[in-house]
Design an enzyme around this catalytic site. Structure first.
Site, mmCIF file in Angstrom:
data_model
loop_
_atom_site.group_PDB
_atom_site.id
_atom_site.type_symbol
_atom_site.label_atom_id
_atom_site.label_comp_id
_atom_site.label_asym_id
_atom_site.label_seq_id
_atom_site.Cartn_x
_atom_site.Cartn_y
_atom_site.Cartn_z
ATOM 1 N N HIS A 12 0.656 -1.332 -0.048
ATOM 2 C CA HIS A 12 0.336 0.577 0.325
ATOM 3 C C HIS A 12 0.725 1.651 -0.207
ATOM 4 O O HIS A 12 0.536 2.442 0.087
ATOM 5 C CB HIS A 12 -0.653 0.097 0.990
ATOM 6 C CG HIS A 12 -0.496 -0.091 2.417
ATOM 7 N ND1 HIS A 12 -0.500 -0.497 3.705
ATOM 8 C CD2 HIS A 12 0.958 1.068 2.831
ATOM 9 C CE1 HIS A 12 0.450 0.086 4.519
ATOM 10 N NE2 HIS A 12 0.714 0.472 4.595
ATOM 11 N N HIS A 59 -2.347 4.823 9.545
ATOM 12 C CA HIS A 59 -1.516 4.814 9.808
ATOM 13 C C HIS A 59 -1.585 6.374 10.404
ATOM 14 O O HIS A 59 -1.094 7.329 10.850
ATOM 15 C CB HIS A 59 -0.649 5.523 8.553
ATOM 16 C CG HIS A 59 -0.469 4.008 8.127
ATOM 17 N ND1 HIS A 59 -1.193 2.873 7.115
ATOM 18 C CD2 HIS A 59 0.970 3.295 7.503
ATOM 19 C CE1 HIS A 59 -0.420 1.972 6.186
ATOM 20 N NE2 HIS A 59 0.368 2.757 6.651
ATOM 21 N N HIS A 193 9.487 -4.453 5.718
ATOM 22 C CA HIS A 193 9.963 -3.156 5.513
ATOM 23 C C HIS A 193 10.584 -2.526 7.271
ATOM 24 O O HIS A 193 9.896 -2.829 7.945
ATOM 25 C CB HIS A 193 9.434 -1.823 4.641
ATOM 26 C CG HIS A 193 7.878 -1.630 4.892
ATOM 27 N ND1 HIS A 193 6.648 -2.703 5.265
ATOM 28 C CD2 HIS A 193 7.309 -1.041 4.701
ATOM 29 C CE1 HIS A 193 5.600 -2.075 5.162
ATOM 30 N NE2 HIS A 193 6.191 -0.628 5.329
ATOM 31 N N GLU A 240 3.086 -5.111 9.206
ATOM 32 C CA GLU A 240 1.638 -4.838 8.364
ATOM 33 C C GLU A 240 1.751 -6.764 8.022
ATOM 34 O O GLU A 240 0.296 -7.115 7.339
ATOM 35 C CB GLU A 240 1.846 -4.208 7.344
ATOM 36 C CG GLU A 240 1.747 -2.688 7.733
ATOM 37 C CD GLU A 240 2.216 -1.695 7.078
ATOM 38 O OE1 GLU A 240 2.597 -0.258 6.932
ATOM 39 O OE2 GLU A 240 2.611 -1.829 5.862
#
Ligand code: DHB
Ligand code: FE
Length: 279
Positions: A12, A59, A193, A240
């Site tokens: 995303h 977020h 990440h 995530e």
């Protein structure tokens, strides 16, 4: 009755929204990533799901560190997008299936998942970018959406096992809906990440590939990964991946991986794209 026809996964990253806005799909940097989507779009065009359950993480747009539900489910007729600071274009509102949302919420509580129900949710890039990738023109085949939000941001985040079990309960809730609806479940975000700190830029290709393999045929094995181990192996924002586990839990034990694509780096991230069809 409602039926879950498949699961989709996608990154995303906000930079994808920017690349789309600037028409960079064929740019050499982006092409190997965007090439992962047409086969899945063809499948969606053929199957025409009525509802997309969007499992994503907020977020800091809708929830912030001061109030962070572990799991939240949207129950609105419409969801509005806003930009929490990345500068990507704001998208027009998304049509929700509030009736199915309330059924799912009711059934999740019945199965003792005490989620937060939200009659208003602003959706951020975690929700909009996957929609842009799978339904770029948002034409007549665009399904109604149900946002399902997981906390990947404020520790303690839920465990891999809890997320997988959440998915199982979600699957059961959907399948008990009395109307004939075809449903796809999206697990978004990831893969490895880390955006800040000493390990900023960390990507773990081997771990990502292992997760993409096991999520198809042996997702229970992944539930044994502790949260600390997940962060160690996948990076701080690699948390995530728990949303992929939620998606997988909603699908039956046997699925076929009809399509997959893995590309690094996209921005700071290992980008995984998958289509899992229910058998
Ligand atoms: C990036 C990744 C994310 O998961 C996110 O939410 C924002 C940015 C990135 O790799 O740029
Ligand atoms: Fe993210």
């Amino acid at each position: 009755m409602a039926e879950i026809i498949g699961g989709l996964t996608s990154s995303h990253i906000p930079a994808i929204g920017n690349a789309i806005a600037n028409g960079l799909q064929d740019d050499p940097y982006w092409k190997p990533f965007f090439d992962g989507f047409p086969p899945i779009r063809n499948w969606l065009g053929e199957k025409k799901p009525d509802v997309a359950i969007m499992i994503y993480n907020d977020h800091g747009l809708n929830f912030f560190l001061d109030k962070m539900p572990t799991f939240a489910i949207g129950a609105a007729h419409e969801y509005h997008n806003a930009d929490e600071g990345w500068g990507i274009p704001v998208m027009p509102p998304f049509q929700g299936d509030a009736k199915m949302s309330w059924h799912i919420i009711e059934q999740m509580i019945e199965q003792e998942f005490d989620i937060t129900s939200c009659q208003e949710v602003k959706v951020d890039h975690g929700f909009t970018v996957p929609i842009q990738l799978f339904w770029p023109d948002r034409g007549p085949d665009m399904p109604m959406v149900i946002p399902v939000c997981a906390n990947t941001v404020q520790h303690p985040i839920p465990t891999m096992k809890r997320c997988f079990d959440f998915g199982k309960a979600l699957g059961k809730a959907v399948r008990s809906y009395p109307e004939n609806k075809r449903v796809v479940v999206l697990g978004t975000g990831g893969l490895s990440h880390q955006l800040d700190g000493a390990r900023a830029g960390f990507i773990n290709r081997e771990f990502d590939k292992m997760c993409m393999e096991k999520i198809v045929s042996a997702p229970e094995e992944l539930t044994k990964i502790s949260r600390h181990e997940l962060i160690k192996q996948a990076g701080a924002q690699g948390s995530e991946f728990i949303m992929w586990m939620m998606m997988r839990g909603a699908l039956p034990a046997n699925v076929t991986a009809l399509h997959e694509n893995y590309h690094i780096p996209i921005s700071n991230t290992g980008a995984g794209t998958m289509l899992l069809e229910c058998q």
